[in-house]
Design a protein around this motif. Structure first.
Motif, PDB file in Angstrom:
ATOM      1  N   ASN A 134     -76.844 114.622  13.445  1.00 12.28           N
ATOM      2  CA  ASN A 134     -76.798 115.542  14.579  1.00 12.28           C
ATOM      3  C   ASN A 134     -78.167 115.872  15.139  1.00 12.28           C
ATOM      4  OD1 ASN A 134     -73.959 115.782  14.470  1.00 12.28           O
ATOM      5  ND2 ASN A 134     -74.138 117.270  12.814  1.00 12.28           N
ATOM      6  N   SER A 135     -79.211 115.678  14.322  1.00 13.56           N
ATOM      7  CA  SER A 135     -80.552 116.050  14.772  1.00 13.56           C
ATOM      8  C   SER A 135     -81.590 115.235  14.007  1.00 13.56           C
ATOM      9  CB  SER A 135     -80.804 117.543  14.523  1.00 13.56           C
ATOM     10  OG  SER A 135     -80.864 117.806  13.130  1.00 13.56           O
ATOM     11  N   LEU A 136     -82.796 115.210  14.543  1.00 12.15           N
ATOM     12  CA  LEU A 136     -83.914 114.569  13.856  1.00 12.15           C
ATOM     13  C   LEU A 136     -84.181 115.280  12.530  1.00 12.15           C
ATOM     14  CD1 LEU A 136     -86.222 112.537  13.718  1.00 12.15           C
ATOM     15  CD2 LEU A 136     -87.592 114.099  15.130  1.00 12.15           C
ATOM     16  N   GLU A 137     -84.049 116.595  12.519  1.00 14.83           N
ATOM     17  CA  GLU A 137     -84.259 117.366  11.289  1.00 14.83           C
ATOM     18  C   GLU A 137     -83.282 116.912  10.197  1.00 14.83           C
ATOM     19  OE1 GLU A 137     -84.251 121.974   9.655  1.00 14.83           O
ATOM     20  OE2 GLU A 137     -83.656 121.577  11.726  1.00 14.83           O
ATOM     21  N   ASP A 138     -82.016 116.700  10.547  1.00 14.89           N
ATOM     22  CA  ASP A 138     -81.025 116.229   9.574  1.00 14.89           C
ATOM     23  C   ASP A 138     -81.393 114.840   9.052  1.00 14.89           C
ATOM     24  OD1 ASP A 138     -79.598 118.578   9.887  1.00 14.89           O
ATOM     25  OD2 ASP A 138     -77.902 117.651  10.938  1.00 14.89           O
ATOM     26  N   LEU A 139     -81.794 113.957   9.965  1.00 13.57           N
ATOM     27  CA  LEU A 139     -82.201 112.607   9.576  1.00 13.57           C
ATOM     28  C   LEU A 139     -83.375 112.666   8.597  1.00 13.57           C
ATOM     29  CD1 LEU A 139     -82.245 109.484   9.875  1.00 13.57           C
ATOM     30  CD2 LEU A 139     -83.669 109.818  11.908  1.00 13.57           C
ATOM     31  N   GLU A 140     -84.376 113.460   8.927  1.00 15.37           N
ATOM     32  CA  GLU A 140     -85.550 113.567   8.064  1.00 15.37           C
ATOM     33  C   GLU A 140     -85.202 114.199   6.712  1.00 15.37           C
ATOM     34  OE1 GLU A 140     -88.346 115.467  10.739  1.00 15.37           O
ATOM     35  OE2 GLU A 140     -89.136 113.501  11.349  1.00 15.37           O
ATOM     36  N   THR A 141     -84.230 115.117   6.700  1.00 16.68           N
ATOM     37  CA  THR A 141     -83.801 115.732   5.439  1.00 16.68           C
ATOM     38  C   THR A 141     -83.255 114.679   4.486  1.00 16.68           C
ATOM     39  OG1 THR A 141     -83.342 117.878   6.454  1.00 16.68           O
ATOM     40  CG2 THR A 141     -82.182 117.379   4.398  1.00 16.68           C
ATOM     41  N   VAL A 142     -82.365 113.800   4.969  1.00 18.05           N
ATOM     42  CA  VAL A 142     -81.780 112.797   4.063  1.00 18.05           C
ATOM     43  C   VAL A 142     -82.802 111.736   3.662  1.00 18.05           C
ATOM     44  CG1 VAL A 142     -79.398 113.181   4.791  1.00 18.05           C
ATOM     45  CG2 VAL A 142     -80.736 111.377   5.871  1.00 18.05           C
ATOM     46  N   ILE A 143     -83.726 111.424   4.557  1.00 16.27           N
ATOM     47  CA  ILE A 143     -84.789 110.482   4.185  1.00 16.27           C
ATOM     48  C   ILE A 143     -85.621 111.095   3.054  1.00 16.27           C
ATOM     49  CG2 ILE A 143     -86.949 109.418   4.961  1.00 16.27           C
ATOM     50  CD1 ILE A 143     -85.529 109.027   7.713  1.00 16.27           C
ATOM     51  N   ASN A 144     -85.961 112.381   3.188  1.00 20.55           N
ATOM     52  CA  ASN A 144     -86.756 113.063   2.167  1.00 20.55           C
ATOM     53  C   ASN A 144     -85.988 113.270   0.869  1.00 20.55           C
ATOM     54  OD1 ASN A 144     -88.995 113.178   3.839  1.00 20.55           O
ATOM     55  ND2 ASN A 144     -88.422 115.170   4.677  1.00 20.55           N
ATOM     56  N   MET A 145     -84.653 113.252   0.935  1.00 18.48           N
ATOM     57  CA  MET A 145     -83.814 113.356  -0.261  1.00 18.48           C
ATOM     58  C   MET A 145     -83.760 112.027  -1.011  1.00 18.48           C
ATOM     59  SD  MET A 145     -80.645 115.635   1.258  1.00 18.48           S
ATOM     60  CE  MET A 145     -79.644 115.721  -0.225  1.00 18.48           C
ATOM     61  N   GLY A 146     -84.326 110.956  -0.425  1.00 16.72           N
ATOM     62  CA  GLY A 146     -84.355 109.668  -1.110  1.00 16.72           C
ATOM     63  C   GLY A 146     -83.250 108.714  -0.707  1.00 16.72           C
ATOM     64  N   MET A 147     -82.777 108.833   0.518  1.00 18.97           N
ATOM     65  CA  MET A 147     -81.656 108.004   0.979  1.00 18.97           C
ATOM     66  C   MET A 147     -81.925 106.504   0.822  1.00 18.97           C
ATOM     67  SD  MET A 147     -78.632 108.125   2.459  1.00 18.97           S
ATOM     68  CE  MET A 147     -77.579 107.617   3.798  1.00 18.97           C
ATOM     69  N   GLU A 148     -83.110 106.033   1.159  1.00 16.51           N
ATOM     70  CA  GLU A 148     -83.371 104.594   1.091  1.00 16.51           C
ATOM     71  C   GLU A 148     -83.286 104.082  -0.348  1.00 16.51           C
ATOM     72  OE1 GLU A 148     -86.475 101.095   2.523  1.00 16.51           O
ATOM     73  OE2 GLU A 148     -87.019 103.187   2.899  1.00 16.51           O
ATOM     74  N   ASP A 149     -83.992 104.730  -1.267  1.00 17.39           N
ATOM     75  CA  ASP A 149     -83.958 104.293  -2.664  1.00 17.39           C
ATOM     76  C   ASP A 149     -82.557 104.453  -3.246  1.00 17.39           C
ATOM     77  OD1 ASP A 149     -86.627 103.600  -2.622  1.00 17.39           O
ATOM     78  OD2 ASP A 149     -87.307 105.484  -3.527  1.00 17.39           O
ATOM     79  N   GLY A 150     -81.892 105.545  -2.887  1.00 17.78           N
ATOM     80  CA  GLY A 150     -80.538 105.784  -3.377  1.00 17.78           C
ATOM     81  C   GLY A 150     -79.560 104.726  -2.895  1.00 17.78           C
ATOM     82  N   MET A 151     -79.645 104.358  -1.625  1.00 16.40           N
ATOM     83  CA  MET A 151     -78.761 103.315  -1.095  1.00 16.40           C
ATOM     84  C   MET A 151     -79.057 101.973  -1.743  1.00 16.40           C
ATOM     85  SD  MET A 151     -76.431 104.351   1.005  1.00 16.40           S
ATOM     86  CE  MET A 151     -75.918 102.824   1.771  1.00 16.40           C
ATOM     87  N   ASN A 152     -80.326 101.649  -1.899  1.00 17.73           N
ATOM     88  CA  ASN A 152     -80.692 100.380  -2.519  1.00 17.73           C
ATOM     89  C   ASN A 152     -80.143 100.304  -3.947  1.00 17.73           C
ATOM     90  OD1 ASN A 152     -81.915  97.822  -2.608  1.00 17.73           O
ATOM     91  ND2 ASN A 152     -83.777  98.672  -3.486  1.00 17.73           N
ATOM     92  N   ALA A 153     -80.334 101.355  -4.729  1.00 20.15           N
ATOM     93  CA  ALA A 153     -79.854 101.374  -6.115  1.00 20.15           C
ATOM     94  C   ALA A 153     -78.328 101.331  -6.170  1.00 20.15           C
ATOM     95  CB  ALA A 153     -80.385 102.619  -6.838  1.00 20.15           C
ATOM     96  N   THR A 154     -77.677 102.026  -5.259  1.00 18.72           N
ATOM     97  CA  THR A 154     -76.212 102.033  -5.213  1.00 18.72           C
ATOM     98  C   THR A 154     -75.674 100.650  -4.874  1.00 18.72           C
ATOM     99  OG1 THR A 154     -76.162 104.368  -4.602  1.00 18.72           O
ATOM    100  CG2 THR A 154     -74.221 103.065  -4.035  1.00 18.72           C
ATOM    101  N   LEU A 155     -76.268 100.009  -3.881  1.00 14.85           N
ATOM    102  CA  LEU A 155     -75.789  98.690  -3.460  1.00 14.85           C
ATOM    103  C   LEU A 155     -76.071  97.621  -4.519  1.00 14.85           C
ATOM    104  CD1 LEU A 155     -76.639  98.987   0.324  1.00 14.85           C
ATOM    105  CD2 LEU A 155     -74.399  99.236  -0.771  1.00 14.85           C
TER     106      LEU A 155
END
Length: 167
Positions: A134-155
């Motif tokens: 919904n917002s850039l702030e939301d996007l940055e929140t999930v990136i800072n939560m580790g979305m990239e590493d989490g998705m890579n490890a999950t996949l």
């Protein structure tokens, strides 16, 4: 993950989107099943060392998936996915949010719209996931939560499951 399989994690801050493209060494029907059946999702949908448990799932338009990612110490992180559009083995769209065990959405954490597309790539499959916040702030929140590493490890866990299912 075998290094020759495609993995792209693209951030578009102008559109508040993440685009994840991931190739799997399996046929599209099997990959679709792994994304849409709770007994298979429970085997891969969380980064190691977490596991996943489904509380309820109805994979249909208007249906949902209520699940938890569980740490080895028992701590649970609950999620809610509401399915909107489903075109079997081609794509589905959904709304995804954090929630509690009762399914109450946590409005303090970002929610997002997901479009998950399944494509043939020679003998493999390519899953393209576009996540719109919904917002850039939301996007940055999930990136800072580790979305990239989490998705890579999950996949990578999905890679392991597909190897078992195909053997």
């Amino acid at each position: 993950m075998r290094s020759e399989l495609q993995f792209d994690f693209l951030v578009d801050k102008a559109k508040n989107t993440l685009t994840i493209k991931r190739e799997f060494a399996a046929g599209r029907q099997l990959v679709w099943d792994c994304y849409t059946k709770s007994e298979l999702l429970d085997q891969w949908f969380a980064p190691k060392p977490l596991t996943t448990k489904t509380k309820s799932m109805n994979f249909s338009e208007g249906g949902h998936w209520h699940y938890a990612m569980v740490e080895p110490n028992g701590t649970e992180y609950w999620g809610w996915t509401s399915y909107e559009t489903i075109v079997p083995i081609d794509y589905y769209t959904s709304q995804d949010a954090f929630c509690d065990e009762a399914g109450e959405i946590n409005k303090e954490l970002p929610s997002a719209k997901w479009r998950v597309s399944f494509l043939d790539k020679e003998e493999n499959s390519l899953v393209e996931t576009v996540v719109t916040y919904n917002s850039l702030e939301d996007l940055e929140t999930v990136i800072n939560m580790g979305m990239e590493d989490g998705m890579n490890a999950t996949l990578e866990k999905l890679d392991e499951l597909l190897l078992k299912l195909e053997s």
